[in-house]
Design a protein around this motif. Structure first.
Motif, PDB file in Angstrom:
ATOM      1  N   GLU A 216      49.701  81.096  65.555  1.00 23.49           N
ATOM      2  CA  GLU A 216      49.366  81.374  64.364  1.00 23.49           C
ATOM      3  C   GLU A 216      50.319  81.786  63.154  1.00 23.49           C
ATOM      4  O   GLU A 216      50.299  81.574  62.110  1.00 23.49           O
ATOM      5  CB  GLU A 216      48.378  82.753  64.413  1.00 23.49           C
ATOM      6  CG  GLU A 216      47.176  82.487  65.135  1.00 23.49           C
ATOM      7  CD  GLU A 216      46.301  81.533  64.626  1.00 23.49           C
ATOM      8  OE1 GLU A 216      46.031  81.458  63.574  1.00 23.49           O
ATOM      9  OE2 GLU A 216      45.683  80.722  65.547  1.00 23.49           O
TER      10      GLU A 216
ATOM     11  N   ARG B 220      44.013  75.970  50.938  1.00 26.54           N
ATOM     12  CA  ARG B 220      45.119  76.264  51.789  1.00 26.54           C
ATOM     13  C   ARG B 220      45.599  77.568  51.399  1.00 26.54           C
ATOM     14  O   ARG B 220      45.922  78.472  52.361  1.00 26.54           O
ATOM     15  CB  ARG B 220      46.252  75.383  51.720  1.00 26.54           C
ATOM     16  CG  ARG B 220      47.459  75.588  52.549  1.00 26.54           C
ATOM     17  CD  ARG B 220      48.754  74.672  52.358  1.00 26.54           C
ATOM     18  NE  ARG B 220      49.962  75.143  53.198  1.00 26.54           N
ATOM     19  CZ  ARG B 220      50.037  74.707  54.307  1.00 26.54           C
ATOM     20  NH1 ARG B 220      48.954  73.985  55.011  1.00 26.54           N
ATOM     21  NH2 ARG B 220      51.104  75.070  55.233  1.00 26.54           N
TER      22      ARG B 220
ATOM     23  N   THR C 149      43.566  80.351  52.823  1.00 23.30           N
ATOM     24  CA  THR C 149      43.414  80.392  54.083  1.00 23.30           C
ATOM     25  C   THR C 149      44.836  81.053  54.767  1.00 23.30           C
ATOM     26  O   THR C 149      44.573  81.983  55.803  1.00 23.30           O
ATOM     27  CB  THR C 149      43.424  78.966  54.841  1.00 23.30           C
ATOM     28  OG1 THR C 149      42.248  78.428  54.446  1.00 23.30           O
ATOM     29  CG2 THR C 149      43.461  78.904  56.387  1.00 23.30           C
ATOM     30  N   TYR C 150      45.948  80.560  54.095  1.00 21.93           N
ATOM     31  CA  TYR C 150      47.223  81.121  54.729  1.00 21.93           C
ATOM     32  C   TYR C 150      47.548  82.433  53.986  1.00 21.93           C
ATOM     33  O   TYR C 150      48.286  82.462  52.958  1.00 21.93           O
ATOM     34  CB  TYR C 150      48.217  80.070  54.973  1.00 21.93           C
ATOM     35  CG  TYR C 150      47.638  78.830  55.659  1.00 21.93           C
ATOM     36  CD1 TYR C 150      47.606  79.188  57.044  1.00 21.93           C
ATOM     37  CD2 TYR C 150      47.468  77.701  55.172  1.00 21.93           C
ATOM     38  CE1 TYR C 150      47.605  78.273  57.757  1.00 21.93           C
ATOM     39  CE2 TYR C 150      47.010  76.810  56.005  1.00 21.93           C
ATOM     40  CZ  TYR C 150      47.080  76.877  57.375  1.00 21.93           C
ATOM     41  OH  TYR C 150      46.835  75.885  58.301  1.00 21.93           O
TER      42      TYR C 150
ATOM     43  N   ASN D 269      51.386  79.876  59.789  1.00 17.70           N
ATOM     44  CA  ASN D 269      51.082  80.720  58.432  1.00 17.70           C
ATOM     45  C   ASN D 269      52.118  81.498  58.329  1.00 17.70           C
ATOM     46  O   ASN D 269      52.435  82.449  59.134  1.00 17.70           O
ATOM     47  CB  ASN D 269      49.874  81.694  58.627  1.00 17.70           C
ATOM     48  CG  ASN D 269      49.503  82.495  57.657  1.00 17.70           C
ATOM     49  OD1 ASN D 269      50.599  82.375  56.521  1.00 17.70           O
ATOM     50  ND2 ASN D 269      48.776  83.537  57.616  1.00 17.70           N
TER      51      ASN D 269
END
Length: 518
Positions: A505, A171, A174-175, A509
């Motif tokens: 998005e 995670r 990713t973010y 995020n």
């Protein structure tokens, strides 16, 4: 019975004492990136998968909605009875009324990061097996070209975006927040430079894969965008020595039998002969036709383009007027579907006419459409046309601009007029001015008519600093002509030069920030 009982006890004992071993067994039917790459063919297949992702980035609806309909090149057929979300959102992009909730622009973002993800898996595992030096260079070169091309598209439409140099594994990876636009450009230059060093020069006929020529062209385009004109000149001149040339006639560049030909630097591949043709075909021309219950008169195939298909990317009169008398590109690029609209704003075509000097007869309407992508096919909404990303004509125009911006206008004219001589069939229409402003305007106009419908115009307007002035004037003309346009349409400000980061998005995020004005 005793024998069976002993067997049962043995199995129970193994299950108890060796449970950890059994649970750690790898399911042979489950493939992970760590277990997939066993030979060169596995990498080749993965590279093919990365190429296929580019179809969504350069040839989905968001590509021409954002690249052409946002500009003065194309508009749409308004249908008052169709207020579906997708339709209204396409109108909004063209009219500068789109917001962060628009559902027609996120596909470009999604396709871009799908492509980057596919590339990163390849690069992360390139050392999993031993490859020959030539195979390794080809794989890395193609992967980095694809990643550079993708980030170049994203940064120009959205500004700074998250940079992923590796496939995220958790995670936290990713973010991540947006990088600055300059950081994105730094990665693009690095990837394109490495790709150019590792890829071979083109060999004709080409295969459709990225070559050194494609990587250098991309690099030249990037340098021109960054106003590093001397570096753009250097790499683009290398491309001119690689065997590319213009076809004799402009329309030849788009013929099916010339796919990946001598004028092609890089194009997105489509092939209706593949096992799953719907996933490998280019349906764009059906989006560009009027909404018709039967497209046979235009395409030769009976297809209903009314529902969520036709009526978009319509050439504007402003674009048609931009072609000079005698410019053969006009007839090769645009045709007119002649017929009539009914009360529901759907079209019935009775003939296809040349756009040159066209005046509709009494009782008929002429509706222009992009002709350059219409070729023989057998199934409606499935054509075999590739999508051009870079053609050699653009290399010459990029080089002309990079030279002109350095004060080398005399040399710039050579490359500019090479393109024009093909367009007019002679040298009588050569441009001779070396005035700074006049020649720059001529190059920009040449790009407009040479590259029409190839999703370049909006980016050219932004790069040249002309977007606000050109689109404000164009918007005033549009609002005077079309009563359906809202009062707030075509209110073009600096914030409108970038598109909004998709709201979904940002909800996923919380480290992402929205572009100003959205």
């Amino acid at each position: 019975m005793k024998k069976i009982s002993c067997y049962i006890l043995l199995v129970a004992s193994l299950a108890t004492t060796s449970c950890k071993k059994f649970l750690n067994e790898i399911n042979p039917n489950f493939t992970t990136p760590d277990s997939y790459f066993k030979n060169q063919n596995d990498f080749d297949l993965a590279v093919n998968g990365a190429y296929s992702q580019l179809r969504g980035l350069y040839n989905n609806k968001s590509a021409w909605i954002m690249g052409e309909m946002r500009s003065d090149n194309t508009h749409y057929d308004y249908k008052s009875s169709d207020q579906a979300v997708a339709t209204v959102n396409r109108y909004a992009v063209a009219d500068f009324l789109d917001d962060k909730y628009n559902n027609q622009t996120p596909p470009k973002w999604n396709s871009g990061f799908n492509t980057i993800s596919a590339v990163n898996v390849i690069l992360d595992h390139i050392d999993d097996i031993q490859l020959s030096a030539s195979a390794r260079n080809a794989i890395i070169g193609q992967a980095k070209f694809i990643r550079a091309l993708t980030y170049f598209d994203l940064v120009r439409f959205y500004g700074g975006v998250p940079i992923y140099k590796h496939a995220p594994l958790n995670r936290e990876e990713t973010y991540i927040p947006r990088a600055s636009a300059q950081e994105v450009y730094d990665l693009i230059v690095s990837d394109a430079t490495d790709a150019a060093a590792k890829l071979d020069a083109p060999a004709f006929p080409q295969t459709g894969r990225a070559t050194k020529g494609a990587a250098l062209t991309l690099l030249g385009d990037v340098y021109l965008t960054l106003k590093k004109y001397d570096q753009a000149e250097s790499v683009l001149k290398q491309v001119t020595a690689m065997g590319y040339t213009l076809f004799q006639h402009y329309g030849d560049a788009f013929q099916l039998n010339n796919k990946n030909g001598k004028e092609s630097v890089f194009e997105i591949q489509f092939n209706t002969a593949l096992a799953v043709p719907q996933a490998n075909t280019n349906a764009s021309v059906y989006n560009f036709l009027p909404r018709m219950a039967n497209t046979s008169v235009v395409t030769g195939i009976n297809f209903n383009s009314i529902t969520n298909t036709g009526g978009f990317n319509t050439p504007t009169q402003d674009l048609i007027n931009a072609y000079e008398t005698g410019d053969q590109r006009l007839d090769a690029s645009i045709a007119v579907a002649e017929g009539s609209f009914n009360a529901s704003d759907d079209f019935t075509a009775t003939a296809v006419k040349s756009v040159i000097g066209y005046t509709p007869p009494a009782g008929k309407v002429g509706r222009p459409f992009p002709k350059k992508f219409l070729h023989t096919h057998t199934i409606g909404n499935q054509t075999n046309d590739n999508w051009p990303v870079y053609r050699y004509a653009e290399v010459l125009l990029l080089l002309a601009e990079s030279l002109h911006q350095q004060g080398k206008s005399g040399e710039a004219l050579v490359y500019l007029n090479t393109v024009r001589q093909r367009a007019f069939g002679d040298a009588l229409h050569d441009i001779s001015t070396t005035d700074q402003a006049a020649l720059q305007a001529a190059i920009l106009k040449e790009r407009r008519v040479e590259l029409a419908f190839e999703n370049k115009r909006w980016l050219d307007l932004v790069r040249s600093g002309k977007a606000i002035s050109v689109m404000t004037d164009f918007g005033a003309q549009q609002k005077a002509q079309y009563s359906y346009l809202q009062a707030g349409s075509y209110n073009i400000t600096q914030n409108r030069l970038l598109f909004p980061i998709p709201n979904a998005e940002i909800l996923l995020n919380d480290k992402l920030t929205q572009n100003p004005g959205y």
